[in-house]
Design a protein around this motif. Structure first.
Motif, PDB file in Angstrom:
ATOM      1  N   ASP A 369      37.176  36.373  30.933  1.00 30.56           N
ATOM      2  CA  ASP A 369      36.281  36.930  31.940  1.00 30.56           C
ATOM      3  C   ASP A 369      35.554  35.880  32.767  1.00 30.56           C
ATOM      4  OD1 ASP A 369      34.593  35.923  30.019  1.00 30.56           O
ATOM      5  OD2 ASP A 369      33.726  37.854  29.438  1.00 30.56           O
ATOM      6  N   GLY A 370      35.937  34.608  32.640  1.00 30.25           N
ATOM      7  CA  GLY A 370      35.286  33.556  33.416  1.00 30.25           C
ATOM      8  C   GLY A 370      34.057  32.977  32.754  1.00 30.25           C
ATOM      9  N   SER A 371      33.656  33.507  31.604  1.00 31.72           N
ATOM     10  CA  SER A 371      32.444  33.007  30.943  1.00 31.72           C
ATOM     11  C   SER A 371      32.685  31.702  30.209  1.00 31.72           C
ATOM     12  CB  SER A 371      31.914  34.063  29.959  1.00 31.72           C
ATOM     13  OG  SER A 371      32.882  34.352  28.961  1.00 31.72           O
ATOM     14  N   VAL A 372      33.913  31.521  29.715  1.00 23.88           N
ATOM     15  CA  VAL A 372      34.284  30.325  28.950  1.00 23.88           C
ATOM     16  C   VAL A 372      35.713  29.962  29.322  1.00 23.88           C
ATOM     17  CG1 VAL A 372      34.682  29.369  26.637  1.00 23.88           C
ATOM     18  CG2 VAL A 372      32.778  30.955  27.013  1.00 23.88           C
ATOM     19  N   LYS A 373      35.982  28.686  29.527  1.00 28.90           N
ATOM     20  CA  LYS A 373      37.350  28.254  29.789  1.00 28.90           C
ATOM     21  C   LYS A 373      38.251  28.625  28.605  1.00 28.90           C
ATOM     22  CE  LYS A 373      40.086  24.000  30.257  1.00 28.90           C
ATOM     23  NZ  LYS A 373      40.025  22.520  30.263  1.00 28.90           N
ATOM     24  N   GLY A 374      39.294  29.390  28.888  1.00 24.95           N
ATOM     25  CA  GLY A 374      40.243  29.761  27.848  1.00 24.95           C
ATOM     26  C   GLY A 374      39.612  30.524  26.704  1.00 24.95           C
ATOM     27  N   LYS A 375      38.670  31.406  26.991  1.00 28.49           N
ATOM     28  CA  LYS A 375      37.925  32.117  25.944  1.00 28.49           C
ATOM     29  C   LYS A 375      38.853  32.799  24.945  1.00 28.49           C
ATOM     30  CE  LYS A 375      34.643  35.939  25.332  1.00 28.49           C
ATOM     31  NZ  LYS A 375      33.765  36.923  26.024  1.00 28.49           N
ATOM     32  N   VAL A 376      39.849  33.524  25.434  1.00 23.20           N
ATOM     33  CA  VAL A 376      40.829  34.170  24.564  1.00 23.20           C
ATOM     34  C   VAL A 376      42.137  33.403  24.697  1.00 23.20           C
ATOM     35  CG1 VAL A 376      41.980  36.321  23.939  1.00 23.20           C
ATOM     36  CG2 VAL A 376      39.659  36.376  24.886  1.00 23.20           C
ATOM     37  N   GLN A 377      42.603  32.856  23.592  1.00 16.56           N
ATOM     38  CA  GLN A 377      43.748  31.957  23.556  1.00 16.56           C
ATOM     39  C   GLN A 377      44.937  32.630  22.868  1.00 16.56           C
ATOM     40  OE1 GLN A 377      44.236  28.426  24.143  1.00 16.56           O
ATOM     41  NE2 GLN A 377      42.287  28.219  25.232  1.00 16.56           N
ATOM     42  N   TRP A 378      46.119  32.249  23.303  1.00 16.89           N
ATOM     43  CA  TRP A 378      47.332  32.578  22.551  1.00 16.89           C
ATOM     44  C   TRP A 378      47.714  31.325  21.780  1.00 16.89           C
ATOM     45  CZ3 TRP A 378      52.883  32.855  24.894  1.00 16.89           C
ATOM     46  CH2 TRP A 378      53.786  33.255  23.907  1.00 16.89           C
ATOM     47  N   GLY A 379      47.661  31.413  20.466  1.00 14.58           N
ATOM     48  CA  GLY A 379      47.874  30.255  19.614  1.00 14.58           C
ATOM     49  C   GLY A 379      49.300  29.744  19.634  1.00 14.58           C
ATOM     50  N   SER A 380      49.472  28.508  19.195  1.00 12.26           N
ATOM     51  CA  SER A 380      50.778  27.858  19.192  1.00 12.26           C
ATOM     52  C   SER A 380      51.738  28.564  18.236  1.00 12.26           C
ATOM     53  CB  SER A 380      50.634  26.395  18.786  1.00 12.26           C
ATOM     54  OG  SER A 380      50.083  26.290  17.489  1.00 12.26           O
ATOM     55  N   GLY A 381      53.025  28.229  18.360  1.00 12.68           N
ATOM     56  CA  GLY A 381      54.043  28.847  17.531  1.00 12.68           C
ATOM     57  C   GLY A 381      53.696  28.757  16.055  1.00 12.68           C
ATOM     58  N   TRP A 382      53.722  29.897  15.368  1.00 16.15           N
ATOM     59  CA  TRP A 382      53.205  30.000  14.008  1.00 16.15           C
ATOM     60  C   TRP A 382      54.330  30.287  13.021  1.00 16.15           C
ATOM     61  CZ3 TRP A 382      51.499  35.329  12.091  1.00 16.15           C
ATOM     62  CH2 TRP A 382      51.063  35.265  10.765  1.00 16.15           C
ATOM     63  N   TRP A 383      54.301  29.570  11.889  1.00 16.70           N
ATOM     64  CA  TRP A 383      55.159  29.822  10.740  1.00 16.70           C
ATOM     65  C   TRP A 383      56.645  29.706  11.112  1.00 16.70           C
ATOM     66  CZ3 TRP A 383      53.514  34.254   6.911  1.00 16.70           C
ATOM     67  CH2 TRP A 383      54.170  34.080   5.684  1.00 16.70           C
ATOM     68  N   PHE A 407      45.374  25.538  27.313  1.00 15.71           N
ATOM     69  CA  PHE A 407      45.879  25.727  25.952  1.00 15.71           C
ATOM     70  C   PHE A 407      45.240  24.722  24.988  1.00 15.71           C
ATOM     71  CE2 PHE A 407      50.072  25.226  23.363  1.00 15.71           C
ATOM     72  CZ  PHE A 407      49.615  26.103  22.380  1.00 15.71           C
ATOM     73  N   ILE A 408      44.836  25.176  23.794  1.00 15.15           N
ATOM     74  CA  ILE A 408      44.180  24.303  22.822  1.00 15.15           C
ATOM     75  C   ILE A 408      45.163  23.666  21.844  1.00 15.15           C
ATOM     76  CG2 ILE A 408      41.912  25.362  22.989  1.00 15.15           C
ATOM     77  CD1 ILE A 408      42.564  26.929  20.427  1.00 15.15           C
ATOM     78  N   GLY A 409      46.456  23.855  22.063  1.00 13.48           N
ATOM     79  CA  GLY A 409      47.449  23.034  21.392  1.00 13.48           C
ATOM     80  C   GLY A 409      47.777  23.383  19.961  1.00 13.48           C
ATOM     81  N   MET A 410      48.164  22.366  19.225  1.00 18.83           N
ATOM     82  CA  MET A 410      48.872  22.489  17.952  1.00 18.83           C
ATOM     83  C   MET A 410      47.933  22.502  16.748  1.00 18.83           C
ATOM     84  SD  MET A 410      51.716  22.797  16.491  1.00 18.83           S
ATOM     85  CE  MET A 410      52.697  22.428  15.050  1.00 18.83           C
ATOM     86  N   LEU A 411      48.410  23.088  15.668  1.00 17.28           N
ATOM     87  CA  LEU A 411      47.782  23.028  14.357  1.00 17.28           C
ATOM     88  C   LEU A 411      48.896  23.038  13.313  1.00 17.28           C
ATOM     89  CD1 LEU A 411      46.635  26.595  13.348  1.00 17.28           C
ATOM     90  CD2 LEU A 411      47.802  26.151  15.491  1.00 17.28           C
ATOM     91  N   THR A 412      48.595  22.602  12.087  1.00 15.45           N
ATOM     92  CA  THR A 412      49.676  22.534  11.095  1.00 15.45           C
ATOM     93  C   THR A 412      49.847  23.824  10.315  1.00 15.45           C
ATOM     94  OG1 THR A 412      48.217  21.646   9.366  1.00 15.45           O
ATOM     95  CG2 THR A 412      49.387  20.049  10.781  1.00 15.45           C
ATOM     96  N   ASP A 413      48.741  24.560  10.026  1.00 17.96           N
ATOM     97  CA  ASP A 413      48.796  25.756   9.169  1.00 17.96           C
ATOM     98  C   ASP A 413      49.514  25.431   7.858  1.00 17.96           C
ATOM     99  OD1 ASP A 413      48.321  28.389   8.450  1.00 17.96           O
ATOM    100  OD2 ASP A 413      50.168  29.131   9.327  1.00 17.96           O
ATOM    101  N   SER A 414      49.283  24.240   7.335  1.00 16.23           N
ATOM    102  CA  SER A 414      50.089  23.725   6.228  1.00 16.23           C
ATOM    103  C   SER A 414      49.255  23.509   4.979  1.00 16.23           C
ATOM    104  CB  SER A 414      50.735  22.399   6.642  1.00 16.23           C
ATOM    105  OG  SER A 414      51.437  21.822   5.568  1.00 16.23           O
ATOM    106  N   ARG A 415      49.948  23.508   3.841  1.00 15.79           N
ATOM    107  CA  ARG A 415      49.345  23.150   2.564  1.00 15.79           C
ATOM    108  C   ARG A 415      49.676  21.712   2.162  1.00 15.79           C
ATOM    109  NH1 ARG A 415      50.393  28.480   2.608  1.00 15.79           N
ATOM    110  NH2 ARG A 415      48.924  29.887   1.591  1.00 15.79           N
TER     111      ARG A 415
END
Length: 468
Positions: A369-383, A407-415
């Motif tokens: 809605d313009g209140s925050v840059k990229g307020k709602v994000q689609w996360g990186s490819g998961w699993w 885009f806020i980029g990558m994460l590992t989602d790893s153990r």
């Protein structure tokens, strides 16, 4: 960046001089913000030293386990009683058969980046590589914290249940460890009222809060208390791993009655389950907004498919797959309900089924809605989508239907403490996408500007988004 073997070399995945320049001049040295993973805070707090590469690399890694099972390897060499060296040998035997699976790339990147081992792993060199890597891991400069530091990780965020004491995060906050370690609040066990162990979980939540949980209001009070406790210990985001969201209409009296029924040991209906999950998740999301947190929703996994193996090995042992749940309408209604109250906090959405890609890419635009840059994000490819094709498809769809520059980029989602070269993998793929566009004349040869966008996606956007 040290030159690796002929496969994982300096220009691996970088198909043009533009991609190479973007990666080497702009991406490679950016710190890592790994904002969602399942690493052990206990291991970090105690600065654990692994006794072998099997313990650090194979134990707990159901990506590898699935590949080994597919190849016909007995369970005793995967999760069973075989020795560490025997298990490693079976993984080494498996690796040459993983070609075109991301495991092949990840395996050799991890051996190269952590251990300087640039040979292609196979059964012939398994003993030598096991001995060399394990010898390094036995030293203090390969402890859990050192493994993180080697990958230039500035911030990482583990994932804990509301009942967790956060004692290890408290120890880490007082330590000299250079990486900031935070946590994400994951209250799914409080939401899944249809679980057979639901009341057992609430009993544990009672102990953690020193409260009696007899009514729905009690449950909300207990969860709010734990949110406040997590917040006081530095937590600024939550995570939910759900099949899909519910957004059913409900009344307060209905939810009170459903909770009372389940607390007394009765089974709830599908309709009651949907109403309850709708109510409690809305309450939680409004609480996240109140505390200024980021909320994450991982949607679409079909878990524990093999009941026979689940009974033997338990959950999270490699028996999950993609689901094909309907997502769009309930997700839209849920987000809209929060937005209409001006209680929609920063939100990251992840899908496991690629058929939901375009839906996710367009859904986020409904609530930016313009209140925050990229307020709602689609996360990186998961699993299952955390691989080259999955990442490319996610970034291409986001580029076409949104703004990849936000885009806020990558994460590992790893153990695994050895999984951080996945950030490098992502960055190489990202730079190659932009590089190929420049090569084709579809983007200007403005390396400073495109380099800035690359750096933003690799690091700056996440740093700003999470207010680090």
């Amino acid at each position: 960046m040290a030159t690796g073997h002929s496969l994982i070399n300096d220009n691996f995945l970088l198909e043009s001089k533009y991609a190479q320049q973007l990666y080497h001049d702009f991406a490679v040295d950016m710190p890592v913000i790994d904002y969602h993973n399942h690493l052990s805070p206990k291991a970090l707090a105690e600065n654990t030293i692994f006794d072998s590469i099997t313990a650090a690399w194979i134990d707990g890694d159901h990506y590898k386990w699935r590949a080994m099972r597919t190849l016909g390897i007995e369970e005793k060499f995967i999760t069973g009683g075989a020795s560490a060296k025997e298990k490693f040998a079976k993984w080494a035997y498996t690796v040459p058969y993983t070609m075109r699976n991301p495991l092949y790339h990840w395996t050799h990147m991890e051996l190269s980046r952590y251990f300087g081992i640039n040979d292609l792993l196979n059964e012939k060199n398994a003993d030598t590589i096991f001995d060399n890597a394990s010898e390094k891991l036995n030293g203090s400069n390969y402890s859990c914290r050192e493994l993180i530091s080697k990958m230039n990780v500035e911030v990482l965020c583990t994932t804990e249940d509301p009942t967790d004491t956060l004692e290890y995060h408290q120890q880490l906050a007082k330590s000299s460890f250079g990486t900031k370690v935070s946590t994400a609040f994951r209250p799914d066990k409080a939401i899944l009222i249809d679980s057979e162990t639901y009341n057992d979980y609430l009993d544990n939540l009672e102990k953690a809060t020193n409260l009696t949980i007899s009514t729905y209001e009690d449950l909300c009070t207990a969860l709010k208390q734990r949110i406040s406790y997590f917040h006081d210990n530095g937590c600024r985001l939550c995570d939910h791993g759900l099949n899909h969201l519910f957004a059913e209409e409900f009344t307060a009296s209905e939810i009170n009655a459903i909770f009372k029924k389940r607390r007394e040991g009765a089974t709830v209906t599908k309709e009651e389950n949907a109403k309850f999950q709708s109510a409690l998740l809305l309450f939680l999301s409004e609480s996240y907004h109140e505390f200024g947190w980021v909320q994450q929703f991982h949607l679409g996994a079909l878990r524990n498919n093999n009941k026979r193996m689940l009974s033997i090995l338990g959950p999270d042992t490699g028996w999950d797959s993609m689901g094909d749940y309907p997502q769009a309408q309930a997700l839209s209604k849920f987000l809209n309900t929060l937005d209409s109250k001006d209680k929609l906090t920063k939100t990251i959405l992840y899908n496991l089924n690629p058929s939901d890609n375009a839906m996710m890419a367009t859904m986020i635009g409904n609530f930016n809605d313009g209140s925050v840059k990229g307020k709602v994000q689609w996360g990186s490819g998961w699993w299952f989508l955390d691989q080259k094709d999955g990442m490319i498809e996610q970034m291409n769809t986001l580029s076409n239907m949104g703004l990849i520059s936000c885009f806020i980029g990558m994460l590992t989602d790893s153990r695994s403490f050895l999984s951080f070269p996945r950030h490098e993998y992502f960055r190489r793929i990202l730079c190659n996408l932009f590089g190929e566009d420049i090569k084709r004349g579809e983007l200007p040869n403005d390396m400073d500007w495109i380099g800035k966008i690359v750096q933003d996606i690799c690091y700056n956007n996440a740093k700003e988004y999470f207010d680090l």
